[in-house]
Write a protein that holds these residues in place. Structure first.
Motif, short mmCIF file in Angstrom:
data_model
loop_
_atom_site.label_atom_id
_atom_site.label_comp_id
_atom_site.label_asym_id
_atom_site.label_seq_id
_atom_site.Cartn_x
_atom_site.Cartn_y
_atom_site.Cartn_z
N UNK A 1 -4.01 -1.49 -8.80
CA UNK A 1 -3.87 -2.67 -7.93
C UNK A 1 -3.18 -2.24 -6.64
N UNK A 2 -3.73 -2.71 -5.52
CA UNK A 2 -3.09 -2.57 -4.22
C UNK A 2 -2.76 -3.99 -3.75
N UNK A 3 -1.53 -4.22 -3.31
CA UNK A 3 -1.15 -5.61 -2.98
C UNK A 3 -0.17 -5.67 -1.82
N UNK A 4 -0.10 -6.86 -1.23
CA UNK A 4 0.96 -7.22 -0.29
C UNK A 4 1.46 -8.59 -0.68
N UNK A 5 2.75 -8.71 -0.94
CA UNK A 5 3.36 -9.97 -1.35
C UNK A 5 4.18 -10.54 -0.20
#
Length: 704
Positions: A135-139
């Motif tokens: 998973x690649x994410x930005x929160x």
């Protein structure tokens, strides 16, 4: 069905991911409390199970328990209904970082891990390694918006596998074999030791008896001349294709065991039990890739999940669905935690949130101080005031509205309710009561009520960790100052003139004779330490609000004109003084000596000698808006102070409320007790001699 698919390229139904809100909650918490600005990859755990409904596929789930705890531990495996799959999370600090991340390289790296585990034989010991995910994410922690992309890396067979046959398992097995296979599959799923193993062997003997074996037992099964099916938990429900896990399974079978013809079982369930009518048995032909013989070669990798618009990147907005109270708590703590990340690693947020603050006065200063305390993370506040919200209050006092002034409600109650509306997680209480004051005599019929107020105020001071004196009159600060000195409480005073202000911290209280031998720190509920003085000499202590007085506090409200009855100040003064009072309070909490810390001056900061993360810790701050100036002063305690000197505190400890009542009713009592009366007599009797020998009358000077 077998004839229809014979000789066609084997195609796989992709995984369908489902990410629970708890996962994002957990990520927010870990980001704030553990990872901070660190962008290192994070090990996580995903979960999936065989399809349990003939019409709906099973999702690959990410839950709150998918993330490691703050101690770094991942959830334990062995769940009865789900098998655990190892994964990696790359969470970026910015949206631009998320967009710029090299997804192709990351996917290739995860595929390499799978390939290495196949070649090394680790998959035979732990078959879940075939199902890594990424998973690649930005929160966005301010708005609770999350951007993410998820991949299930799959090694590409080159050339692709060919599907020879695919049919329901109930049609492939004989009746006796089907009964035996169902029974052993149910036992396999029932056992906590094997329930979460996604790949296994189904071995059928010549007498139609089926057994389930781990992958490492393949050679033993071959020697026993069993019919072997390579089985796996299939999350897909459709009758025409196997699910995504078969891709890497076939790559493993071909590369590790050099098997070209594979009979596989897509194991599916119905209500938790083996369902051979929806399960599939198929046969695939694999043509070995010549490149795989090269030990340096790594197969190509695919696997990014796409949405309905064929996009890899996804966006989810949880701002409306996440619990508002939890959201506001997280958002309120965000600034403080960012401060700790960037510049103040020693900032103790737990200490701030646990410190109980008592605010005496809920007027202009009280409202501002309460707001500032909440901004610093203080969550336990008590406000004391006896007044009502007046028409003139809302413009200057930030916790009141026009409606409050029309109703004429009590300030303490309204202020507490306003704080709860601003921040629901605050623990606040508004107490309506008057503070008994010297110089304001009470009649015999009112004595009981006054003494009750004294006792209640005493209890409030003792049950709180810090006290702010924010009342309108000088005399209303006397009793709280005495009580704080007696209990050795952290005490902050803020007082306003027309364009000048004073903010100061009171020194530690004097010790009793039995206390003077004590040198151990006293720990209060918030974790704040109050250091005892080993010397009883008051000159070593910092002074209180009354230490510079040469008279006892008296009634300052009688015979006052309108401008004297109201606190007339420049509008900008209260916010300045309130902010300094709270900043001073936070500095005291974080100083190792607490209220016993020595006074520091500006030169400490200029010379770089201050070792405290929040800077210097002054005793008094005096400022004037007319000059836009500010001074840092220090004053030691006075042996004649009417509020904190050892004589007054000792008398209070001996006589209690009787002493307070006498101080209230007799204006000169405190002056007589502390020696101020004698001091004033000595000053009045002091004679000044004029030097009459000078020739210039205009230059007469005063000799002392």
């Amino acid at each position: 069905m077998s004839g229809e698919n014979k000789g066609s390229v084997l195609q796989f139904a992709p995984f369908q991911s489902s990410i629970d809100e708890g996962f994002w909650h957990g990520l927010c918490s870990l980001k704030l409390n553990k990872f901070k600005t660190n962008e290192d990859p994070i090990p996580i755990m995903g979960f999936y199970a065989p399809c349990s409904n003939p019409h709906v596929s099973t999702h690959f789930n990410l839950l709150g328990q998918s993330l490691s705890t703050e101690s770094g531990e991942l959830p334990t495996r062995g769940n009865r209904n789900k098998c655990s799959v190892p994964g990696t999370l790359y969470n970026t600090n910015t949206f631009e970082g998320y967009q710029a991340i090299d997804k192709k390289t990351l996917l290739k790296a995860e595929g390499n891990k799978i390939w290495d585990d196949i070649r090394s034989g680790k998959v035979e010991e732990d078959s879940s390694l075939l199902l890594r995910f990424l998973i690649v994410s930005f929160a966005d922690l301010k708005r609770f918006h999350f951007n993410y992309s998820i991949a299930f890396p799959a090694l590409v067979l080159d050339p692709p596998a060919t599907l020879v046959d695919l049919k329901p398992a109930s049609e492939w097995f004989t009746a006796k074999e089907a009964e035996s296979v169902s029974a052993c599959c149910n036992e396999w799923r029932k056992s906590s030791l094997t329930a979460d193993i996604p790949f296994f062997l189904v071995c059928i003997s010549s007498n139609s008896h089926a057994t389930i074996r781990p992958l490492k037992d393949l050679k033993a099964c071959q020697h026993e001349d069993h019919k072997i099916l390579f089985a796996f938990y299939d999350p897909y429900h459709g009758p025409s294709n196997p699910g995504w896990p078969l891709r890497n399974y076939l790559a493993f079978i071909s590369a590790r065991w050099n098997i070209n013809t594979v009979q596989f079982l897509c194991y599916r369930e119905n209500r938790g039990f083996a369902d051979l009518s929806s399960s599939l048995v198929g046969q695939a032909l694999i043509q070995p890739s010549q490149a795989w013989k090269d030990e340096e070669h790594v197969p190509n990798v695919i696997g990014w999940e796409v949405n309905s618009k064929k996009k890899v990147s996804r966006h989810i907005d949880l701002s409306t669905s996440m619990d508002p109270t939890r959201r506001v708590i997280s958002a309120a703590d965000l600034n403080l935690k960012l401060m700790r990340w960037r510049a103040l690693p020693s900032l103790n947020l737990n200490m701030l949130s646990g410190t109980k603050c008592l605010l005496l006065g809920a007027g202009t200063l009280g409202c501002q101080v309460a707001r500032m305390l909440m901004a610093w993370g203080v969550r336990k506040i008590t406000l004391v005031d006896s007044g009502q919200v007046a028409m003139s209050n809302p413009l200057r006092q930030s916790l009141y509205t026009f409606d409050d002034s029309v109703k004429g409600d009590k300030k303490a109650v309204v202020a507490a309710e306003s704080l709860r509306k601003i921040f629901p997680a605050v623990e606040v209480e508004g107490i309506v009561m008057s503070i008994p004051m010297p110089g304001h005599p009470v009649s015999s019929k009112d004595e009981k009520n006054v003494l009750d107020d004294c006792k209640r105020l005493q209890d409030l001071v003792e049950s709180h960790d810090a006290v702010f004196l924010l009342t309108d009159t000088r005399e209303s600060r006397w009793l709280p100052t005495l009580l704080c000195a007696n209990a050795n409480k952290l005490t902050i005073t803020a007082a306003l003139g027309f364009d000048s202000f004073l903010v100061m911290r009171h020194g530690s209280g004097p010790l009793s004779a039995t206390d003077e031998s004590k040198t151990e720190p006293v720990t209060i509920s918030a974790g704040v330490e109050k250091m005892s003085l080993s010397q009883s000499d008051s000159k070593l202590r910092l002074g209180c609000y009354f230490c510079n007085d040469v008279v006892a506090p008296v009634d300052s409200t009688a015979n006052r004109t309108l401008d004297q009855q109201c606190t007339v100040t420049r509008p900008g003064l209260a916010p300045i003084a309130s902010a300094l009072a709270v900043e001073l309070f936070v500095g005291i909490l974080h100083h190792p000596l607490g209220i016993s810390a020595e006074a520091e001056f500006g030169k400490s900061l200029d010379s770089g000698n201050s070792e405290q993360p929040l800077g210097i810790l002054p005793h008094q701050i005096r400022g004037a808006l007319s000059q836009f100036s500010q001074m840092i002063l220090v004053g030691h305690s006075s042996n004649s102070c009417t509020a904190c000197c050892p004589t007054v505190v000792s008398e209070y400890r001996k006589r209690g409320l009787e002493f307070i009542l006498q101080a209230i009713n007799h204006p000169t009592y405190l002056e007589d007790l502390t020696g101020l009366t004698e001091l004033m007599k000595s000053a009045n009797s002091f004679e000044l001699d004029w030097d009459e020998t000078t020739d210039n009358d205009d230059d007469d000077c005063l000799e002392i």
